[in-house]
Design a protein around this motif. Structure first.
Motif, PDB file in Angstrom:
ATOM      1  N   ARG A  21       0.859  -1.189   0.000  1.00 45.05           N
ATOM      2  CA  ARG A  21       0.000   0.000   0.000  1.00 45.05           C
ATOM      3  C   ARG A  21       0.891   1.234   0.000  1.00 45.05           C
ATOM      4  N   TYR A  27      -3.355   3.574  -0.396  1.00 42.00           N
ATOM      5  CA  TYR A  27      -4.072   2.949  -1.502  1.00 42.00           C
ATOM      6  C   TYR A  27      -3.379   1.642  -1.886  1.00 42.00           C
ATOM      7  N   CYS A  57       2.109   5.694  -4.901  1.00 44.48           N
ATOM      8  CA  CYS A  57       1.326   5.735  -6.139  1.00 44.48           C
ATOM      9  C   CYS A  57       2.087   6.469  -7.243  1.00 44.48           C
ATOM     10  N   CYS A  63      -3.023  10.437  -5.633  1.00 48.83           N
ATOM     11  CA  CYS A  63      -2.476  10.101  -4.317  1.00 48.83           C
ATOM     12  C   CYS A  63      -2.650  11.279  -3.355  1.00 48.83           C
ATOM     13  N   ARG A  66      -6.259  11.510  -2.248  1.00 45.94           N
ATOM     14  CA  ARG A  66      -6.610  10.473  -1.266  1.00 45.94           C
ATOM     15  C   ARG A  66      -5.965  10.760   0.087  1.00 45.94           C
TER      16      ARG A  66
END
Length: 74
Positions: A21, A27, A57, A63, A66
């Protein structure tokens, strides 16, 4: 990508430490859609040193969005 210091390993989940992640937004990562941040060494005050493998990411804008949402929920 802007260079930024990695978050403290103690604040990351096992999945983030192992590169499953993103270290920033948490993520789930898949092969080919990541930036490998290189093997890192952690040296805890107690216990043995160990390696961890941060990745993030490849889509920096998604990214950041998020990550902002995640921080807002804290």
């Amino acid at each position: 990508m802007t260079t930024r210091g990695l978050p403290p390993v103690a604040r990351l989940t096992v999945q983030q430490q192992r590169g499953w992640r993103c270290v920033w937004c948490s993520y789930p990562l898949t092969t080919g859609e990541v930036i490998d941040l290189g093997e890192q060494r952690a040296r805890p005050a107690k216990g043995a040193a160990y390696s961890w493998f941060p990745r993030c990411c490849a889509d920096v804008e998604a990214c950041a969005g998020r990550e902002a949402k995640r921080r807002a929920l804290r």
